[in-house]
Scaffold this active site. Structure first.
Site, short mmCIF file in Angstrom:
data_model
loop_
_atom_site.label_atom_id
_atom_site.label_comp_id
_atom_site.label_asym_id
_atom_site.label_seq_id
_atom_site.Cartn_x
_atom_site.Cartn_y
_atom_site.Cartn_z
N HIS A 71 53.78 -1.17 64.17
CA HIS A 71 53.99 -1.57 62.85
C HIS A 71 54.01 -0.52 61.79
CE1 HIS A 71 53.40 -6.10 64.08
NE2 HIS A 71 54.08 -5.59 64.95
N GLU A 73 52.18 -0.46 58.95
CA GLU A 73 50.66 -0.15 58.61
C GLU A 73 50.11 0.39 59.69
OE1 GLU A 73 52.11 -4.47 57.19
OE2 GLU A 73 52.32 -3.09 58.84
N CYS A 101 50.61 -8.58 59.25
CA CYS A 101 50.22 -9.77 60.33
C CYS A 101 48.79 -9.50 60.48
CB CYS A 101 51.21 -9.52 61.39
SG CYS A 101 50.66 -7.81 62.29
N CYS A 104 47.73 -6.12 62.02
CA CYS A 104 47.57 -5.09 60.94
C CYS A 104 46.38 -5.46 59.99
CB CYS A 104 48.87 -5.02 60.38
SG CYS A 104 50.18 -4.31 61.38
#
Length: 171
Positions: A71, A73, A101, A104
């Site tokens: 992701h 991040e 999420c 993360c």
């Protein structure tokens, strides 16, 4: 203490208030996160800022790297660790195009970042993509150490345009 607007703030009045409360620096760094998002496999982009300077960037690379944990991040955090070491993350600010999420957010907490700034909330994202409906503030509230400051809604409308773009269909 958790400060700022979280995913519960989804009304247009709340989004306007968040945008009005954003500093010029918040908007400038969020635009960089949105630029990263435009280049990713999916419109999640992030930048990590320390002392007014970007020290790491990341974009969603899940398809490119065949890695479901890539992701925006996570990519930014991994790059920061590789280039600057763990201490550079402590107290830094992470800007991201969408509310993180749970995975993360867990990484953000364990890295001891001092502040999280996101554009689109999980509630907003859920109108366009499949989303785990756990707001960042809920994850942060369970942290066993010093809290993180969370500010949401910075340039949310611009971020939502990315998620509505046909280049990034619903997963």
């Amino acid at each position: 203490m958790i400060v700022g607007l979280t995913s519960a703030a989804v009304s247009s009045a709340s989004r306007a208030a968040a945008a009005a409360g954003a500093s010029a620096d918040d908007e400038r760094f969020m635009r960089l996160a949105l630029d990263e998002a435009r280049q990713g496999d999916y419109p999640f982009g992030a930048v990590i800022v320390r002392g007014g300077e970007v020290i790491a960037r990341g974009r969603n690379l899940g398809k490119t790297d065949a890695d479901p944990t890539a992701h925006g991040e996570m990519v930014a955090i991994r790059r920061c660790l590789a280039d600057h070491g763990r201490e550079a993350l402590r107290g830094s600010t992470l800007y991201t195009s969408g509310e993180p999420c749970a995975m993360c957010m867990g990484a953000i907490i364990w890295c001891h970042l001092g502040r999280l700034v996101f554009a689109a909330s999980v509630d907003q994202l859920a109108t366009k993509i499949d989303q785990i409906m756990i707001p960042s503030a809920e994850v942060a509230a369970e942290a066993p150490f010093a809290p993180i400051t969370i500010t949401g809604g910075v340039l949310a409308e611009e971020a939502m345009q990315l998620f509505a773009n046909e280049l990034f269909p619903k997963r």
